[in-house]
Write an enzyme that holds these catalytic residues in place. Sequence first.
Site, PDB file in Angstrom:
ATOM      1  N   ASP A   1      93.935   4.167  33.843  1.00  0.00           N
ATOM      2  CA  ASP A   1      93.991   4.904  35.102  1.00  0.00           C
ATOM      3  C   ASP A   1      95.433   5.021  35.575  1.00  0.00           C
ATOM      4  O   ASP A   1      96.273   4.176  35.278  1.00  0.00           O
ATOM      5  CB  ASP A   1      93.115   4.250  36.181  1.00  0.00           C
ATOM      6  CG  ASP A   1      93.069   2.737  36.069  1.00  0.00           C
ATOM      7  OD1 ASP A   1      93.909   2.143  35.374  1.00  0.00           O
ATOM      8  OD2 ASP A   1      92.192   2.129  36.695  1.00  0.00           O
TER       9      ASP A   1
ATOM     10  N   GLU B   1      90.974   5.155  41.967  1.00  0.00           N
ATOM     11  CA  GLU B   1      90.808   4.463  43.248  1.00  0.00           C
ATOM     12  C   GLU B   1      89.911   5.248  44.210  1.00  0.00           C
ATOM     13  O   GLU B   1      89.246   4.647  45.059  1.00  0.00           O
ATOM     14  CB  GLU B   1      92.172   4.212  43.903  1.00  0.00           C
ATOM     15  CG  GLU B   1      93.081   3.270  43.124  1.00  0.00           C
ATOM     16  CD  GLU B   1      92.585   1.846  43.103  1.00  0.00           C
ATOM     17  OE1 GLU B   1      91.594   1.529  43.806  1.00  0.00           O
ATOM     18  OE2 GLU B   1      93.173   1.023  42.378  1.00  0.00           O
TER      19      GLU B   1
END
Length: 386
Positions: free
Chosen positions: A77, A136
């Site tokens: 990520d 997130e």
Amino acid sequence: MKMAVLTEDRLIQIRRDLHAIPELALAEKRTHAYLKRIIDGLDQRFITVKTIPELPTALLVRVAGRQPKRTIGYRTDIDALPVSEQTGLPFASKNPGVMHACGHDIHMTVALGILSYFSEHQPEDNLVFFFQPAEESRNGGKLAYELGVFQGKWRPDEFYGLHDNPDLPAGAIGVRMGTLFAGTTEVNIDLVGKGGHAAYPQDANDMVVAAAQLIGQVQTIVSRSIDPIEGGVITLGKLEAGTIRNVIAGSAHIEGTIRGLTQAMIERIDGRLKDVGEGIARSYNAEVTVTLNQGGYLPVENNPALTKNLIRYMKGAPDVTYIETKPAMTGEDFGYLLSKIPGTMFWLGVEDKSQLHSATLNPDERAIQSGVNAITGFLTDRMTQN
């Protein structure tokens, strides 16, 4: 002209460069450009790079295997958090109010190290690296999957990914059979009654009282509706109601989160929360709307066979510190991809006194090369199997 395999010193500098330019979900433009520049500098003999117009900050990199039996996916990520950094580091965030407080700079750097190794040492199986935006928030993994990104030669047969862990020694690998991360659901509850003068409650319908009763009843869901040897959490972290002390509030708004270690548990908690809302609505003659949004944040449920194999390798590798870990109630959108493609997520220890999402998080950079070595070793071992 190609670069050499990324050295440990170079990887540390890459991590620091990335740490200084954190960006929020779906806005990772500088991060994307930096990653692309590093990848373009690697040996290109076996590499194909793919961008996604509908998800422009994402990157996919395919390394062609020499005798492929499968395609192995590796996900990292790339987004950051809305946190104001307080580390005082010389390479601290240059973007006010944004920080790599979850260690995604470490994640990206380890992925680049692994990719660098296999760009010079052609793997036996195909590899697909997914540099994913919006972990997130905005569930970037789900967005990519629904866009049809993982099709044809870009579809992994199995998927792996890591998350850094400040509670583990630098470079240690932690994993467990079963669920590693909980699934999460956003909760929004709106209560509508009738406002009025504080001196005449009989002419109003007080939503502060209704909200208080709802909050109290919600606390019994986990304690009385969930098996006590399993794990579940409901936290209602925000309550808004009223405007002034002598006016009865005609509406209230509550926000919270649900966490569960299995999807079945999350759905059970979801259902009980709706039941409580319906009961409050009848009891207080109010309109109660419970809105639940899980998006792509499903539980990270590790595939049994693939996880057993990863544990076997990490336990046996002489230069790897392996630690069996407990499940965590934190969320991770890799769970969505694992619900579609079998795989495993594991921890990489980064040994720090500060916790994830903290403004003072400062991972131990010795973990980077250790992580690269452990994962390249594991992937190489995996490729020897049928």
